[in-house]
Design a protein around this motif. Structure first.
Motif, PDB file in Angstrom:
ATOM      1  N   THR A   1       0.851  -1.181   0.000  1.00  0.00           N
ATOM      2  CA  THR A   1       0.000   0.000   0.000  1.00  0.00           C
ATOM      3  C   THR A   1       0.890   1.234   0.000  1.00  0.00           C
ATOM      4  O   THR A   1       2.120   1.129   0.078  1.00  0.00           O
ATOM      5  CB  THR A   1      -0.950   0.007   1.207  1.00  0.00           C
TER       6      THR A   1
ATOM      7  N   LYS B   1      -6.169   2.750  -8.335  1.00  0.00           N
ATOM      8  CA  LYS B   1      -7.343   2.602  -7.495  1.00  0.00           C
ATOM      9  C   LYS B   1      -8.506   3.416  -8.059  1.00  0.00           C
ATOM     10  O   LYS B   1      -8.317   4.354  -8.826  1.00  0.00           O
ATOM     11  CB  LYS B   1      -7.030   3.053  -6.066  1.00  0.00           C
TER      12      LYS B   1
ATOM     13  N   ASN C   1      -8.443 -10.724   2.595  1.00  0.00           N
ATOM     14  CA  ASN C   1      -9.001  -9.401   2.873  1.00  0.00           C
ATOM     15  C   ASN C   1      -8.613  -8.889   4.260  1.00  0.00           C
ATOM     16  O   ASN C   1      -8.814  -7.712   4.562  1.00  0.00           O
ATOM     17  CB  ASN C   1     -10.527  -9.431   2.757  1.00  0.00           C
TER      18      ASN C   1
ATOM     19  N   GLU D   1      -6.105  -6.263   3.869  1.00  0.00           N
ATOM     20  CA  GLU D   1      -6.746  -5.042   3.391  1.00  0.00           C
ATOM     21  C   GLU D   1      -7.435  -4.317   4.537  1.00  0.00           C
ATOM     22  O   GLU D   1      -7.422  -3.085   4.614  1.00  0.00           O
ATOM     23  CB  GLU D   1      -7.747  -5.371   2.289  1.00  0.00           C
ATOM     24  N   GLY D   2      -8.048  -5.102   5.438  1.00  0.00           N
ATOM     25  CA  GLY D   2      -8.653  -4.489   6.625  1.00  0.00           C
ATOM     26  C   GLY D   2      -7.630  -3.852   7.546  1.00  0.00           C
ATOM     27  O   GLY D   2      -7.914  -2.836   8.195  1.00  0.00           O
TER      28      GLY D   2
ATOM     29  N   GLY E   1      -6.940  -0.561   6.106  1.00  0.00           N
ATOM     30  CA  GLY E   1      -8.052   0.326   6.428  1.00  0.00           C
ATOM     31  C   GLY E   1      -8.019   0.788   7.864  1.00  0.00           C
ATOM     32  O   GLY E   1      -8.343   1.943   8.168  1.00  0.00           O
ATOM     33  N   GLN E   2      -7.615  -0.110   8.777  1.00  0.00           N
ATOM     34  CA  GLN E   2      -7.480   0.281  10.183  1.00  0.00           C
ATOM     35  C   GLN E   2      -6.426   1.364  10.347  1.00  0.00           C
ATOM     36  O   GLN E   2      -6.619   2.330  11.095  1.00  0.00           O
ATOM     37  CB  GLN E   2      -7.108  -0.940  11.023  1.00  0.00           C
TER      38      GLN E   2
ATOM     39  N   LYS F   1      -5.336   3.535   8.025  1.00  0.00           N
ATOM     40  CA  LYS F   1      -5.659   4.783   7.346  1.00  0.00           C
ATOM     41  C   LYS F   1      -6.855   5.492   7.979  1.00  0.00           C
ATOM     42  O   LYS F   1      -6.875   6.725   8.083  1.00  0.00           O
ATOM     43  CB  LYS F   1      -5.926   4.507   5.867  1.00  0.00           C
ATOM     44  N   ASN F   2      -7.866   4.740   8.380  1.00  0.00           N
ATOM     45  CA  ASN F   2      -9.048   5.368   8.981  1.00  0.00           C
ATOM     46  C   ASN F   2      -8.892   5.627  10.469  1.00  0.00           C
ATOM     47  O   ASN F   2      -9.431   6.609  10.982  1.00  0.00           O
ATOM     48  CB  ASN F   2     -10.285   4.488   8.742  1.00  0.00           C
TER      49      ASN F   2
ATOM     50  N   ASN G   1      -2.818   7.436   5.992  1.00  0.00           N
ATOM     51  CA  ASN G   1      -2.866   8.122   4.705  1.00  0.00           C
ATOM     52  C   ASN G   1      -2.746   9.632   4.853  1.00  0.00           C
ATOM     53  O   ASN G   1      -3.126  10.381   3.945  1.00  0.00           O
ATOM     54  CB  ASN G   1      -4.177   7.789   3.985  1.00  0.00           C
TER      55      ASN G   1
END
Length: 505
Positions: free
Chosen positions: A176, A320, A426, A429-430, A433-434, A436-437, A442
């Motif tokens: 990523t 993306k 996945n 990927e999670g 997401g953890q 970045k969010n 990010n």
């Protein structure tokens, strides 16, 4: 000079509080303080420091604890110092003896701290967390495998499919981009920023040389030309190209003026400080790149600069749906048992499939055996990697090469198992997401290359720390559950039993 208080000398009962109050042992910061490998971090942090010379350094526990609080609560450098100043639980987490209203250190020191903390240091701490999470049986097997590897043959060519039953666990790989906090780069904006910075350098030189008349820069005209195009909602290609050509000419004129001032008045040395000289070199290199792209009518070049303030940032083409191009450091990550490890971090774009063998070997070095299943994207499964995995008896998810076989048919259970293993990828990927969010992976706000990589590594260490704390929570919960079953058994047999108290954070 080293100054450190071991974690073994601290207890919650010894922490001094005003108004004769006591800390709650179930608070999240108290529980988290039992998981962090403080002593391991202190050994790594102090390895390049003298034990008896120099000014006493800040306690290593205070350093690491501040970094954890900062990223866990998504605070800036000033905000984390202020919130520690107000919270007694956080001060206990940092290892202080009692509550104090004075700041633990100046917020500006966090920049120096990030320069000292590299990815290797945080990865060593992550290995400590993984070792603590391993069951005792796996730790014993790992030690046995280490002894066998030290005494036996270590030639990788001797690995065959016969050793596949020894493989254990699942390994997930993916890459990523940790986006840097920069303005979205356009050629026109970059040239305008460079022109304004060059005007600042000209003003500095004229002030330093005490010149009465400055060279012409046409800064008002150049600013007006830039605003006439940038303020338009819809810009034609012809308008953009004309504006870029004008800004290139203005910037070339400014750089010629700087060269003339330096050549005519300062033959011995350049009066710029380190920061100004860096801007001077970056602007000159950016101008050459913009001229090359303008003449060739392209929008890409090798090692393209997208920010004069952070010239190390590169555009990473990801394709993306949200953004085809991302700007930041590309990181190759491996995930095992919920723990994420950074295997490679680079500002330049790279093919993550080239790192597969090194990532699998790193898994073996940590756990003592190869993974039984490798869950990766199709970009990792090159012919060389497929052959390498097959020699070591490692299964992998992904489509086989060649045409579909017509004779062999898979059973319903085999198809279900393959879909399940493919969907488990996945999880990584999670994890992205953890980060970045939940922890602004990010939105990296450090300015330097070293401090940005330290920022990224700290975020992954925080996520691994949270994963380790969940494991501690589950172990405490299972102990409570077993005690509760024992209580029900004795209650049904009408046998008296002691009362117990379990407190879970």
């Amino acid at each position: 000079m080293i100054k450190y208080t071991s974690v073994k000398q601290l207890s919650i009962a010894e922490f001094e509080m005003p108004f004769e109050t006591k800390l709650d042992s179930g608070n999240r910061w108290v529980v988290l303080s039992q998981i962090v490998p403080w002593d391991k971090f202190a050994n790594l942090y102090y390895r390049n420091m003298s034990s008896g010379k120099g000014t006493p350094a800040i306690d290593a526990r205070i350093v690491l604890g501040t970094i954890i609080i900062k990223h866990l609560l998504k605070l800036d450098d000033r905000g984390v110092i202020e919130i520690i100043q107000e919270n007694p639980y956080m001060q206990y987490f940092l290892g202080l003896k009692g509550f104090t209203s004075t700041p633990v250190f100046d917020p500006s020191l966090l920049v120096t701290i990030r320069k000292r903390l590299n990815i290797e240091l945080f990865e060593s701490l992550t290995e400590e967390l993984i070792k603590k999470a391993l069951p005792k049986e796996e730790q014993a097997q790992k030690e046995d495998s280490k002894d066998d590897s030290d005494s036996g043959d270590t030639d990788p060519s001797t690995h065959t499919t016969d050793s596949s039953p020894q493989n254990k666990g699942k390994l997930q790989l993916d890459a990523t981009v940790a986006d840097a906090d920069i303005q979205y780069p356009t050629d026109l904006d970059l040239l305008n920023d460079s022109r304004e910075k060059s005007e600042e350098l000209i003003d500095f030189l004229c002030q330093h040389l005490e010149l009465k008349k400055k060279p012409r820069t046409y800064r008002k005209v150049a600013r007006k030309e830039f605003l006439n195009v940038s303020k338009k909602k819809k810009k034609s290609k012809r308008e953009i190209r004309r504006a870029i050509r004008l800004q290139i000419n203005y910037l070339k004129r400014n750089l010629r003026n700087i060269d003339t001032l330096l050549a005519n008045h300062l033959q011995d040395r350049i009066p710029f400080n380190k920061r100004q000289y860096k801007y001077f070199l970056v602007i000159r290199h950016l101008l050459s790149q913009q001229e090359e792209m303008f003449n060739n009518k392209t929008h890409s070049c090798e090692h393209r600069i997208v920010s004069i303030h952070q010239p190390h940032v590169r555009p990473i083409v990801r394709g993306k749906a949200k953004a085809k191009v991302e700007f930041g450091a590309k990181i190759n990550v491996s995930l095992q048992n919920g723990f994420a490890r950074i295997d490679r971090a680079d500002w330049e774009a790279f093919n993550e499939g080239c790192d597969l063998q090194a990532q699998v070997e790193r898994y073996k070095k940590l756990f003592g055996h190869y993974p039984e299943l490798l869950q990766v994207d199709q970009i990792y499964l090159t012919r060389v990697n497929r052959t390498w995995l097959k020699e070591r008896g490692i299964r992998y998810t992904g489509k086989p090469l060649g045409r579909k076989p017509t004779k062999t048919k898979k059973t319903a259970s085999q198809i279900k198992q393959e879909r399940k293993e493919l969907a488990e990828r996945n999880q990584i990927e999670g994890k992205f997401g953890q980060g970045k969010n939940g922890y602004n992976l990010n939105h990296i706000r450090a300015r330097l290359s070293r401090t940005s990589l330290s920022w990224i590594a700290a975020i992954f260490f925080i996520m691994n720390l949270i994963r380790s704390s969940k494991g501690l929570f589950l172990s405490v919960l299972m102990k409570c559950y077993n005690k509760w079953k024992l209580f029900l058994f004795f209650e049904s047999e009408r046998v008296p039993i002691y009362n117990f108290h379990c407190q879970v954070a």
